[in-house]
Design a protein around this motif. Structure first.
Motif, PDB file in Angstrom:
ATOM      1  N   MET A 209     191.485  12.284 -48.336  1.00  0.00           N
ATOM      2  CA  MET A 209     190.424  13.100 -47.709  1.00  0.00           C
ATOM      3  C   MET A 209     189.050  12.562 -48.116  1.00  0.00           C
ATOM      4  SD  MET A 209     190.042  17.185 -47.798  1.00  0.00           S
ATOM      5  CE  MET A 209     191.655  17.491 -47.128  1.00  0.00           C
TER       6      MET A 209
ATOM      7  N   ALA B 197     185.408  12.714 -49.060  1.00  0.00           N
ATOM      8  CA  ALA B 197     184.407  13.674 -49.548  1.00  0.00           C
ATOM      9  C   ALA B 197     182.989  13.155 -49.337  1.00  0.00           C
ATOM     10  CB  ALA B 197     184.643  13.945 -51.027  1.00  0.00           C
TER      11      ALA B 197
ATOM     12  N   PRO C 161     180.674  15.164 -46.276  1.00  0.00           N
ATOM     13  CA  PRO C 161     179.928  16.394 -46.618  1.00  0.00           C
ATOM     14  C   PRO C 161     178.904  16.175 -47.725  1.00  0.00           C
ATOM     15  CG  PRO C 161     182.191  16.541 -47.408  1.00  0.00           C
ATOM     16  CD  PRO C 161     182.115  15.309 -46.552  1.00  0.00           C
ATOM     17  N   LEU C 162     179.222  15.284 -48.655  1.00  0.00           N
ATOM     18  CA  LEU C 162     178.273  15.034 -49.757  1.00  0.00           C
ATOM     19  C   LEU C 162     176.972  14.413 -49.231  1.00  0.00           C
ATOM     20  CD1 LEU C 162     178.038  15.276 -52.812  1.00  0.00           C
ATOM     21  CD2 LEU C 162     178.935  12.973 -53.016  1.00  0.00           C
TER      22      LEU C 162
ATOM     23  N   ASP D 208     175.058  17.087 -47.626  1.00  0.00           N
ATOM     24  CA  ASP D 208     174.433  17.935 -48.666  1.00  0.00           C
ATOM     25  C   ASP D 208     173.157  17.286 -49.190  1.00  0.00           C
ATOM     26  OD1 ASP D 208     176.415  19.727 -48.349  1.00  0.00           O
ATOM     27  OD2 ASP D 208     177.481  19.309 -50.227  1.00  0.00           O
TER      28      ASP D 208
ATOM     29  N   LEU E 139     170.420  17.470 -46.542  1.00  0.00           N
ATOM     30  CA  LEU E 139     169.889  18.846 -46.417  1.00  0.00           C
ATOM     31  C   LEU E 139     169.011  19.211 -47.620  1.00  0.00           C
ATOM     32  CD1 LEU E 139     173.003  20.732 -45.003  1.00  0.00           C
ATOM     33  CD2 LEU E 139     170.845  20.337 -43.828  1.00  0.00           C
TER      34      LEU E 139
ATOM     35  N   ILE F  51     165.061  20.326 -47.516  1.00  0.00           N
ATOM     36  CA  ILE F  51     164.498  21.544 -48.135  1.00  0.00           C
ATOM     37  C   ILE F  51     163.345  21.165 -49.066  1.00  0.00           C
ATOM     38  CG2 ILE F  51     165.006  23.477 -49.699  1.00  0.00           C
ATOM     39  CD1 ILE F  51     167.859  23.506 -48.503  1.00  0.00           C
TER      40      ILE F  51
ATOM     41  N   LEU G 176     160.246  20.385 -46.991  1.00  0.00           N
ATOM     42  CA  LEU G 176     159.599  21.601 -46.451  1.00  0.00           C
ATOM     43  C   LEU G 176     158.846  22.360 -47.551  1.00  0.00           C
ATOM     44  CD1 LEU G 176     162.464  22.869 -44.130  1.00  0.00           C
ATOM     45  CD2 LEU G 176     160.183  22.210 -43.377  1.00  0.00           C
TER      46      LEU G 176
ATOM     47  N   LEU H 296     176.540  28.842 -54.516  1.00  0.00           N
ATOM     48  CA  LEU H 296     177.179  29.207 -55.787  1.00  0.00           C
ATOM     49  C   LEU H 296     178.704  29.297 -55.649  1.00  0.00           C
ATOM     50  CD1 LEU H 296     175.793  29.831 -58.526  1.00  0.00           C
ATOM     51  CD2 LEU H 296     176.217  32.240 -58.068  1.00  0.00           C
TER      52      LEU H 296
ATOM     53  N   TYR I 108     180.057  25.889 -55.658  1.00  0.00           N
ATOM     54  CA  TYR I 108     180.058  25.350 -57.027  1.00  0.00           C
ATOM     55  C   TYR I 108     181.261  25.879 -57.815  1.00  0.00           C
ATOM     56  CZ  TYR I 108     178.843  25.212 -61.974  1.00  0.00           C
ATOM     57  OH  TYR I 108     178.895  25.032 -63.330  1.00  0.00           O
TER      58      TYR I 108
ATOM     59  N   VAL J  17     186.299  18.473 -51.744  1.00  0.00           N
ATOM     60  CA  VAL J  17     185.767  18.323 -50.372  1.00  0.00           C
ATOM     61  C   VAL J  17     185.418  19.694 -49.794  1.00  0.00           C
ATOM     62  CG1 VAL J  17     186.327  17.551 -48.013  1.00  0.00           C
ATOM     63  CG2 VAL J  17     186.983  16.135 -49.950  1.00  0.00           C
TER      64      VAL J  17
ATOM     65  N   TYR K  73     182.264  20.910 -51.189  1.00  0.00           N
ATOM     66  CA  TYR K  73     181.101  20.242 -50.590  1.00  0.00           C
ATOM     67  C   TYR K  73     180.732  20.855 -49.241  1.00  0.00           C
ATOM     68  CZ  TYR K  73     181.056  16.430 -54.047  1.00  0.00           C
ATOM     69  OH  TYR K  73     180.948  15.697 -55.198  1.00  0.00           O
ATOM     70  N   TYR K  74     181.788  21.202 -48.490  1.00  0.00           N
ATOM     71  CA  TYR K  74     181.527  21.821 -47.170  1.00  0.00           C
ATOM     72  C   TYR K  74     180.894  23.216 -47.326  1.00  0.00           C
ATOM     73  CZ  TYR K  74     183.588  18.223 -44.218  1.00  0.00           C
ATOM     74  OH  TYR K  74     183.810  17.055 -43.540  1.00  0.00           O
TER      75      TYR K  74
ATOM     76  N   ILE L 123     179.122  24.218 -49.855  1.00  0.00           N
ATOM     77  CA  ILE L 123     177.733  23.995 -50.287  1.00  0.00           C
ATOM     78  C   ILE L 123     176.883  23.573 -49.084  1.00  0.00           C
ATOM     79  CG2 ILE L 123     176.249  22.472 -51.681  1.00  0.00           C
ATOM     80  CD1 ILE L 123     178.499  22.540 -53.830  1.00  0.00           C
ATOM     81  N   MET L 124     177.454  22.772 -48.222  1.00  0.00           N
ATOM     82  CA  MET L 124     176.720  22.328 -47.035  1.00  0.00           C
ATOM     83  C   MET L 124     176.346  23.539 -46.148  1.00  0.00           C
ATOM     84  SD  MET L 124     177.775  19.362 -44.355  1.00  0.00           S
ATOM     85  CE  MET L 124     178.769  20.316 -43.278  1.00  0.00           C
TER      86      MET L 124
ATOM     87  N   LEU M 134     173.518  25.241 -47.790  1.00  0.00           N
ATOM     88  CA  LEU M 134     172.275  24.490 -47.612  1.00  0.00           C
ATOM     89  C   LEU M 134     171.713  24.644 -46.201  1.00  0.00           C
ATOM     90  CD1 LEU M 134     173.058  21.233 -49.629  1.00  0.00           C
ATOM     91  CD2 LEU M 134     171.274  22.879 -50.134  1.00  0.00           C
ATOM     92  N   LEU M 135     172.629  24.683 -45.227  1.00  0.00           N
ATOM     93  CA  LEU M 135     172.172  24.867 -43.835  1.00  0.00           C
ATOM     94  C   LEU M 135     171.458  26.223 -43.671  1.00  0.00           C
ATOM     95  CD1 LEU M 135     175.121  23.390 -41.734  1.00  0.00           C
ATOM     96  CD2 LEU M 135     172.728  22.690 -41.620  1.00  0.00           C
TER      97      LEU M 135
ATOM     98  N   LEU N 278     169.985  27.854 -46.004  1.00  0.00           N
ATOM     99  CA  LEU N 278     168.703  27.753 -46.725  1.00  0.00           C
ATOM    100  C   LEU N 278     167.656  26.987 -45.915  1.00  0.00           C
ATOM    101  CD1 LEU N 278     169.315  27.050 -50.522  1.00  0.00           C
ATOM    102  CD2 LEU N 278     168.301  29.043 -49.467  1.00  0.00           C
ATOM    103  N   VAL N 279     168.120  25.913 -45.267  1.00  0.00           N
ATOM    104  CA  VAL N 279     167.172  25.130 -44.440  1.00  0.00           C
ATOM    105  C   VAL N 279     166.572  26.025 -43.366  1.00  0.00           C
ATOM    106  CG1 VAL N 279     167.009  23.281 -42.710  1.00  0.00           C
ATOM    107  CG2 VAL N 279     168.174  22.859 -44.856  1.00  0.00           C
TER     108      VAL N 279
END
Lengths: 586, 98
Positions: free
Chosen positions: A1, A3, A6-7, A10, A13, A17, A20, B47, B50, B69, B72-73, B75-76, B79-80, B82-83
């Protein structure tokens, strides 16, 4: 898989932030934002570390995962510090904002903002917000005081920046503010009037003005008078009439535009009274101009009546309605003036009633006092007459012979009975004199006559006290009055003089003509009277030493009932001088 | 020992947001930031991600790629959110400061 995908997202993004937040910091530089930036600066690094840790480090040792919680704890602590700083900063800013809200100029700006926003909200769907922005820009160009205003993304007028700018100034010219904002409102209303009938605009204005802060309503009065009372009529004029009106009515500060709109905002440069005068002058000229008196008056009255309550109250307070020309709001004027008259009359009547009540209470008290004295005196006189009759019988030895001791005691009794009788006689005179009901049998008589009679009576006592008694009388001292009563008045003073002057003292009795008056003076070399007692000694029952304290009060009443005057001049330790001024022979 | 250390550190990092939330609520009483709920939601999602990331290390003592993985998704997603919130705040504030 995989990773990595997505990292990478992240990482991107978190960088976005950060970007901004940095931008926010650039436009809004505040200390507390630095901590937020620190936090956001760390997050891309966290993801970068994660990338390396996953690719190269986790195979070497699991301990390379430990930095994650440490970094996260650091981030969280940084967020807490940033929030604490922001909280402290905002609390101070909020305090400043509350202080700002208490200011009259800020209240005025917000009131204008509300009305302006009402029209912007109504017109922007039709004319487009760009046009509204253009109007605002034009106004800002004309009046730079508006430079803090802008049209927000919600298509509303925003004044926060203007408030902040004004908040820094200690004093703001309210007239300048009113001029600028009424110019803006005039422009907005003019644009809006192309879309809806003016009468509807007046209705909407009335509704909005009804919600204005009481503190600033006074500043809206010129706006209301011109825009809501006069303009509705002017806008209804025909093209040629409007042209004539524009040419013929010329008042400084008030201008009629081509559409029939009134531009009046510059009148804020004048004071309150001058503003009202301009309105009234305009109204009078409008009546004179059109020859449609009744129609205009009717319209004006109609719009006056439509005004919201807070405006009406302010106009009554200023007495503006009273100043309006005849025929306009006469009923209101009548109500107002009759209300005032009624209040004046009520105050007057209350005053009169209080005076009458005081007089009544005084008269009642005097009457009670007189009645009391009358009763007491009569009750005392009856047994005294009986005692006197028996002492006469005893002295004449009708009841048997008297020895020497008895005769002596009887003489003392008679002397005291005489004193008591005199006192009762004096008391009996008080009610009639006090009530000013004394019947005077006035006649002309020489002062010599009464003074001789008095001297004859008191001479013996004065001689006993070895007092020097001097009499000086002008031959032309002719008195006009009740002989018996005047004799009694003078005698009371002379008797007092003899009584209170020590042995070997001097008493001088003079009677002189002074124009139409006769002045009788009794001077002695007694102990004198203190200045604070000089007035009181003429009051009934006020005595400096032993005695009833009636003699001088009776003398005063007799003299005053003759239209004369009595007073005393005295020096403590040297003596007193009593003066009586009576009307003489004409 | 290593896992206990990780557990303690993770627990601390979970307690601190509670304190942070208290301050955040006080802040929101003073400034009515629109989309403030998005800020909270975004942070909570990150959080959660995490926590998922740390779970294999705490309980197994090694990494599990599938969970990494997934975290990470998550967290993504956070983040979205938050953006979105930060963009909105940025627009609002820029308008005020214009």
């Amino acid at each position: 898989m995989n990773a990595l995908l997505p990292l990478t997202f992240d990482l991107v993004l978190s960088l976005l932030i950060l970007l901004l937040a940095a931008n926010i910091y650039v436009i809004y530089r505040r200390q507390y934002l630095v901590w937020f930036l620190v936090v956001l600066f760390l997050t891309p690094f966290l993801f970068l570390y994660s990338f390396f840790e996953m690719m190269y480090l986790s195979d070497i040792s699991p301990y390379f995962v430990v930095p994650y919680p440490f970094i996260l704890i650091f981030v969280e602590v940084a967020i807490i510090i940033a929030q604490k700083n922001l909280l402290a900063s905002l609390k101070t800013e909020k305090g400043a904002e509350y202080k700002l809200l208490l200011r009259e100029d800020v209240a005025l700006i917000r009131a204008f903002e509300k009305i302006a926003n009402h029209f912007i909200r109504r017109m922007s769907p039709f004319v487009g917000i760009k046009n509204v922005e253009q109007i605002l820009e034009e106004c800002i160009e004309q009046y730079p005081i508006l430079s803090g205003c802008y049209i927000g993304s919600d298509e509303r007028l925003k004044v926060q920046m203007m408030e902040e700018l004004i908040g820094e100034q200690k004093e703001v010219n309210m007239n300048e503010l009113c001029t600028a904002f009424s110019y803006l409102l005039t422009k907005l209303i003019d644009s809006y009037s192309a879309l809806v009938p003016y009468n509807e605009i007046v209705e909407e204005l009335s509704h909005e003005i009804g919600k204005i802060d009481k503190r600033v309503i006074a500043y809206f009065i010129p706006f209301i008078l011109f825009k809501m009372v006069l303009e509705p009529f002017i806008r209804e004029l025909r093209g040629d009439e409007l042209k004539k009106l524009r040419m013929s009515i010329d008042i400084a500060g008030v201008h009629v535009n081509r559409k029939g709109g009134l531009e009046y905002h510059t009148i804020y440069a004048y004071d309150e009274t001058a503003m009202e005068e301009k309105f009234i002058t305009f109204l009078i000229r409008l009546l004179a101009f059109s020859g449609r008196d009744r129609e205009i008056k009717g319209k004006v009255m109609e719009f006056f009546r439509k005004l919201p309550q807070n405006v009406k109250e302010e106009m009554y307070r200023r007495e503006l309605i009273k100043k309006l020309p005849p025929g306009i709001l006469d009923e209101e004027k009548m109500v107002l003036s009759s209300k005032e008259k009624l209040i004046e009359e009520l105050i007057d009547r209350k005053q009169k009633l209080e005076e009458a009540y005081a007089r009544l209470a005084d008269a009642k008290l005097n009457k009670m006092k007189s009645e009391f004295i009358d009763i007491i005196a009569h009750e005392l006189k009856t047994p005294l007459t009986t005692i006197k009759t028996y002492t006469d019988l005893l002295r004449k030895e009708k009841l048997g012979p008297l020895n020497e001791v008895q005769r002596e005691k009887l003489e003392r009794m008679e002397k005291n009975i005489k004193r008591l009788t005199k006192l009762i006689d004096d008391m009996l005179q008080i009610p009639s004199i006090d009530a000013k009901e004394l019947e005077l049998r006035k006649e002309l008589f020489p002062a010599q006559e009464v003074i001789d009679a008095i001297v004859e009576e008191v001479e013996e006592i004065a001689r006993e006290k070895k007092q020097a008694f001097t009499v000086e009388i002008d031959g032309d001292a002719i008195i006009f009055g009740d002989k018996n009563l005047i004799e009694k008045a003078i005698k009371n003073i002379v008797v007092n003089a003899v009584k209170y002057t020590p042995e070997k003292g001097a008493i001088t009795l003079t009677a002189k003509r002074e124009g139409d008056f006769i002045r009788i003076s009794v001077a002695d070399t007694g102990r004198g009277i203190r200045s604070e007692d000089a007035e009181k000694i003429f009051e009934p029952f006020y005595s400096l030493e032993s005695g009833a304290g009636l003699g001088l009060s009776i003398a005063k009443n007799i003299v005053e009932s003759h239209g004369g005057k009595i007073w005393v001049e005295s020096t403590v330790g040297k003596g007193s001088q009593f003066h009586i001024l009576l009307r003489g022979e004409k | 020992m290593f896992r206990i250390l990780l557990l303690i550190l993770t627990l601390i990092s979970l307690v601190l947001p509670i304190l942070s939330y208290r301050y955040f609520m006080q802040l929101m009483k003073l400034v009515k930031i629109r989309r403030s709920n998005f800020l909270v939601a975004g942070s909570a999602t990150i959080l959660t991600g995490y926590v998922f990331f740390m779970l294999p290390w705490i309980f197994v003592g090694t990494d599990i790629l599938a969970i990494r993985v997934f975290s990470y998704y998550v967290i993504m997603a956070g983040l979205l959110i938050l953006v979105y919130a930060v963009v909105k705040i940025y627009i609002d504030w820029r308008e005020v400061m214009k």
